[in-house]
Design a protein around this motif. Sequence first.
Motif, short mmCIF file in Angstrom:
data_model
loop_
_atom_site.label_atom_id
_atom_site.label_comp_id
_atom_site.label_asym_id
_atom_site.label_seq_id
_atom_site.Cartn_x
_atom_site.Cartn_y
_atom_site.Cartn_z
N ARG A 29 0.82 -1.21 0.00
CA ARG A 29 0.00 0.00 0.00
C ARG A 29 0.86 1.26 0.00
NH1 ARG A 29 -4.74 -2.09 4.20
NH2 ARG A 29 -6.09 -3.00 2.59
N GLU A 30 1.94 1.24 0.75
CA GLU A 30 2.85 2.40 0.79
C GLU A 30 3.48 2.62 -0.58
OE1 GLU A 30 5.52 1.32 3.88
OE2 GLU A 30 4.24 2.07 5.51
N LEU A 31 3.95 1.54 -1.19
CA LEU A 31 4.59 1.65 -2.50
C LEU A 31 3.61 2.12 -3.56
CD1 LEU A 31 6.80 -1.58 -2.44
CD2 LEU A 31 7.64 0.77 -2.60
N MET A 32 2.42 1.53 -3.61
CA MET A 32 1.46 1.89 -4.64
C MET A 32 0.96 3.32 -4.47
SD MET A 32 1.41 -0.44 -6.80
CE MET A 32 0.25 0.48 -7.78
N ILE A 36 1.33 5.53 -7.84
CA ILE A 36 0.16 6.07 -8.55
C ILE A 36 0.26 7.59 -8.65
CG2 ILE A 36 -2.34 6.40 -8.37
CD1 ILE A 36 -2.49 3.51 -7.32
N TYR A 37 0.76 8.23 -7.61
CA TYR A 37 0.97 9.68 -7.66
C TYR A 37 1.98 10.04 -8.75
CZ TYR A 37 2.23 14.39 -6.09
OH TYR A 37 2.48 15.74 -6.03
N ALA A 38 3.02 9.24 -8.89
CA ALA A 38 4.07 9.52 -9.89
C ALA A 38 3.56 9.42 -11.32
CB ALA A 38 5.25 8.57 -9.68
N THR A 39 2.53 8.62 -11.54
CA THR A 39 2.04 8.44 -12.91
C THR A 39 1.37 9.69 -13.48
OG1 THR A 39 -0.12 7.53 -12.22
CG2 THR A 39 1.69 5.97 -12.56
N LEU A 40 1.11 10.70 -12.66
CA LEU A 40 0.54 11.94 -13.17
C LEU A 40 1.44 12.56 -14.23
CD1 LEU A 40 -0.79 13.53 -9.85
CD2 LEU A 40 -2.15 12.55 -11.72
N THR A 41 2.74 12.46 -14.03
CA THR A 41 3.68 13.01 -15.01
C THR A 41 4.50 11.93 -15.72
OG1 THR A 41 5.31 13.36 -13.24
CG2 THR A 41 3.92 15.23 -13.85
N ARG A 42 4.33 10.68 -15.29
CA ARG A 42 5.03 9.56 -15.94
C ARG A 42 4.00 8.49 -16.32
NH1 ARG A 42 10.45 9.43 -15.30
NH2 ARG A 42 10.25 7.98 -17.05
N PRO A 43 3.12 8.80 -17.26
CA PRO A 43 2.01 7.89 -17.59
C PRO A 43 2.42 6.57 -18.20
CG PRO A 43 2.13 9.70 -19.16
CD PRO A 43 3.07 10.05 -18.06
N GLU A 44 3.67 6.45 -18.66
CA GLU A 44 4.10 5.16 -19.21
C GLU A 44 4.14 4.07 -18.14
OE1 GLU A 44 8.21 7.00 -18.19
OE2 GLU A 44 6.13 7.62 -18.52
N CYS A 45 4.05 4.47 -16.86
CA CYS A 45 4.02 3.49 -15.76
C CYS A 45 2.61 3.10 -15.36
CB CYS A 45 4.75 4.07 -14.53
SG CYS A 45 6.50 4.39 -14.79
N ASP A 65 8.59 -6.93 -5.34
CA ASP A 65 9.76 -6.73 -6.20
C ASP A 65 9.37 -5.99 -7.49
OD1 ASP A 65 11.37 -8.01 -4.39
OD2 ASP A 65 11.35 -9.95 -5.43
N ALA A 66 8.20 -6.32 -8.03
CA ALA A 66 7.73 -5.65 -9.25
C ALA A 66 7.44 -4.17 -8.98
CB ALA A 66 6.48 -6.35 -9.78
N MET A 67 6.90 -3.87 -7.80
CA MET A 67 6.66 -2.48 -7.44
C MET A 67 7.97 -1.72 -7.29
SD MET A 67 3.58 -3.00 -4.66
CE MET A 67 2.16 -4.02 -5.06
N ARG A 68 8.95 -2.38 -6.68
CA ARG A 68 10.27 -1.74 -6.51
C ARG A 68 10.94 -1.52 -7.86
NH1 ARG A 68 11.69 -5.55 -1.40
NH2 ARG A 68 11.08 -4.10 0.28
N ARG A 69 10.66 -2.39 -8.81
CA ARG A 69 11.22 -2.21 -10.15
C ARG A 69 10.71 -0.91 -10.77
NH1 ARG A 69 12.70 -5.66 -14.93
NH2 ARG A 69 12.31 -4.36 -16.75
N ILE A 70 9.42 -0.61 -10.57
CA ILE A 70 8.87 0.64 -11.10
C ILE A 70 9.59 1.83 -10.47
CG2 ILE A 70 6.80 2.03 -11.46
CD1 ILE A 70 5.13 -0.50 -11.07
N LEU A 71 9.82 1.76 -9.15
CA LEU A 71 10.55 2.82 -8.47
C LEU A 71 11.96 2.98 -9.05
CD1 LEU A 71 9.67 2.42 -4.68
CD2 LEU A 71 9.08 4.34 -6.17
N SER A 72 12.60 1.85 -9.30
CA SER A 72 13.96 1.88 -9.87
C SER A 72 13.95 2.51 -11.26
CB SER A 72 14.53 0.46 -9.94
OG SER A 72 14.68 -0.10 -8.66
N THR A 77 15.24 7.22 -14.57
CA THR A 77 14.79 8.16 -15.61
C THR A 77 14.22 9.44 -14.99
OG1 THR A 77 12.60 7.11 -15.69
CG2 THR A 77 14.27 6.25 -17.19
N ARG A 78 14.73 9.81 -13.82
CA ARG A 78 14.13 10.88 -13.04
C ARG A 78 14.21 12.25 -13.70
NH1 ARG A 78 18.77 9.04 -11.01
NH2 ARG A 78 20.48 10.46 -10.48
N THR A 79 15.08 12.46 -14.68
CA THR A 79 15.17 13.76 -15.34
C THR A 79 14.31 13.84 -16.60
OG1 THR A 79 17.13 13.01 -16.58
CG2 THR A 79 17.52 14.14 -14.48
#
Length: 257
Positions: A29-32, A36-45, A65-72, A77-79
């Motif tokens: 729940r913490e990861l998601m 989900i908030y990050a997808t506002l500007t990174r919709p490919e996720c 692990d799959a959730m952590r992969r999205i974070l990675s 690609t943070r820039t």
Amino acid sequence: VRVSTPMDASFKLGERPTTPDPLLVKKARELMGCLIYATLTRPECKYACSKLATVVTNPTESDIDAMRRILSYLYSTRTTPLTFKSGGWTSPEGTKFDPLELSAFVDANFAKEENRHSQTGFAIFLSGAVIHAKSGKQSQVTDSTGYSETIALHEVCNWILVYRLYMSRMFAAQKRATRVYEDNDAAVTFANKGPGPRSMHWDVKLQYVKQQSDAGHLLVKPIDTKIQIADVLTKPLPEAQHLALTKLLLGGPVLFS
């Protein structure tokens, strides 16, 4: 370690544990919540988040692990920015658009989700980059690709009407029908010409899309699957395909740091 896609192209959800692990549930729940908030500007996720959000109440270590992969991926690609064009832009298939002209790409991945549901993906564009995107499992099971594509088309049609209204209120009324790019020939044909004998069981949604087309609000156009931007919102893709479509989605290339 560089992570070049938010989800492995071969990823599958595994069997659910008999009893949920409270620690894994809390972690999921913490990861998601962050993702989900990050997808506002990174919709490919959005597809990866949509898939994994369905298991937050009973996740496995593999899901975490799959959730952590999205974070990675997001960190690698943070820039990467959303890049809007001030002087108009050209769609992947060659149509020229004014800076404040709406367009959309819509797709569906037929019967590949849990219990044979299909996945809707669409992206609405302005000035050469996405301003609204969705990736979500369709609520009903469909019995053909054309049917699942029409459900997706019906949904994006509703959002196009909303954005056309927004634009008119901001003194940027749309001068022509909004182009909606769809890669399924049957869905394109039925949307523009009306339902046929093979589509009677999905007549209502088709009639609605056809009505909006006849009213001049939208125009459904065919597009090659290779440049169907919405494809990145319906399934996990191999690296080269993911990066190519994400470049079109964001208006510029994915930048690795």
